[in-house]
Design an enzyme around this catalytic site. Structure first.
Site, mmCIF file in Angstrom:
data_model
loop_
_atom_site.group_PDB
_atom_site.id
_atom_site.type_symbol
_atom_site.label_atom_id
_atom_site.label_comp_id
_atom_site.label_asym_id
_atom_site.label_seq_id
_atom_site.Cartn_x
_atom_site.Cartn_y
_atom_site.Cartn_z
ATOM 1 N N GLU A 47 3.070 8.653 -2.059
ATOM 2 C CA GLU A 47 1.718 8.860 -1.537
ATOM 3 C C GLU A 47 1.778 9.412 -0.122
ATOM 4 O O GLU A 47 1.022 10.323 0.244
ATOM 5 C CB GLU A 47 0.959 7.533 -1.552
ATOM 6 C CG GLU A 47 -0.419 7.594 -0.922
ATOM 7 C CD GLU A 47 -0.897 6.229 -0.467
ATOM 8 O OE1 GLU A 47 -1.764 6.201 0.424
ATOM 9 O OE2 GLU A 47 -0.393 5.209 -0.978
ATOM 10 N N ASP A 51 0.222 13.061 0.752
ATOM 11 C CA ASP A 51 -0.856 13.212 1.726
ATOM 12 C C ASP A 51 -0.599 14.420 2.620
ATOM 13 O O ASP A 51 -1.506 15.209 2.908
ATOM 14 C CB ASP A 51 -0.973 11.935 2.555
ATOM 15 C CG ASP A 51 -2.020 12.042 3.643
ATOM 16 O OD1 ASP A 51 -3.206 12.142 3.314
ATOM 17 O OD2 ASP A 51 -1.638 12.022 4.829
ATOM 18 N N GLU A 123 -2.431 11.533 -4.644
ATOM 19 C CA GLU A 123 -1.529 11.957 -3.569
ATOM 20 C C GLU A 123 -0.075 11.717 -3.949
ATOM 21 O O GLU A 123 0.802 12.536 -3.648
ATOM 22 C CB GLU A 123 -1.877 11.219 -2.283
ATOM 23 C CG GLU A 123 -3.205 11.649 -1.683
ATOM 24 C CD GLU A 123 -3.528 10.965 -0.380
ATOM 25 O OE1 GLU A 123 -4.377 11.487 0.365
ATOM 26 O OE2 GLU A 123 -2.934 9.897 -0.098
#
Length: 235
Positions: A47, A51, A123
């Protein structure tokens, strides 16, 4: 080597087939399973990677699409396109909740529908694609999935207070604060003057028939002064 097809539908929607299916499985493993004997890694690190990949891909897309846009405009629309609500919307379109691996308690509390879990999973999947095949493949997936989010300033209109907050966050500034500086007129038809303040910026004032309208006018005045928006009337 044998490859399961449990993720076939998801890969089809992504438009990307993983070289290492284990990478996708990890991206779909929620942290509620941390510590489980069956799970070695959850999706938190992916994640984190995803991002950054998403942000870069959207910045690149906006810069290409709107070469004459100001920094403020780009920042405002970047924030809109990478925020949790948008990522969760993409996750729902992918039906990603169906593929998530959650603890029994998290699944039982509706985890497959929670905005934060869906956004984080999207993400993580982008991070997994980046590690599996590189930035260009991940960027292509971002463009495909975000094409229905209308990457257009004309569709990104927000009320001035929200727009100012997004702009300030995009600039790394403190959040706006509002102060009522004057109230005039009779009780049945008052007129308010409010001032918006952001540390490091000159205050801006606005007037309106209510405190909210005055605050919106003040926010609009600052947005206009900073070149984020063109002049508009606030009722």
């Amino acid at each position: 080597m044998f490859r399961s097809r449990k993720y076939k539908d998801l890969e089809k929607k992504l438009g990307y087939r993983f070289k290492k299916e284990a990478m996708l499985a990890r991206a779909l493993t929620h942290s509620s399973l941390k510590g489980s004997k069956k799970v070695r890694e959850d999706n938190e690190r992916l994640e984190f990677v995803g991002d950054r990949v998403l942000g870069l891909a959207i910045v690149e897309l906006l810069a290409e699409t709107y070469p004459a846009a100001s920094e403020g405009e780009l920042a405002r629309h970047l924030n809109r396109l990478v925020k949790g609500e948008t990522c969760a919307k993409v996750g729902r379109a992918l039906n990603i909740g169906e593929f998530l691996m959650l603890s029994e308690s998290e699944a039982g509390s509706g985890g497959r529908l929670k905005m934060t879990i869906l956004a984080d999973a999207v993400e993580a999947v982008l991070g997994a694609i980046f590690l599996d095949a590189g930035y260009e493949k991940a960027r292509d997936v971002v463009r495909r999935l975000w094409e229905n989010e209308e990457v257009s300033f004309g569709h990104a209109a927000a009320d001035p207070k929200s727009a100012l907050q997004e702009w300030a966050q995009g600039q790394g500034l403190a959040l706006p604060s509002y102060v009522e500086v004057e109230r005039t007129g009779p009780d049945h038809a008052p007129r308010f003057t409010s001032e918006v303040r952001i540390r490091g910026k000159q205050p801006a004032r606005g007037e309106g028939a209510s405190k909210r309208a005055a605050e919106q006018a003040a926010a609009s005045a600052m947005l206009e002064r900073e070149g984020v928006t063109e002049k508009r009337e606030i009722g």
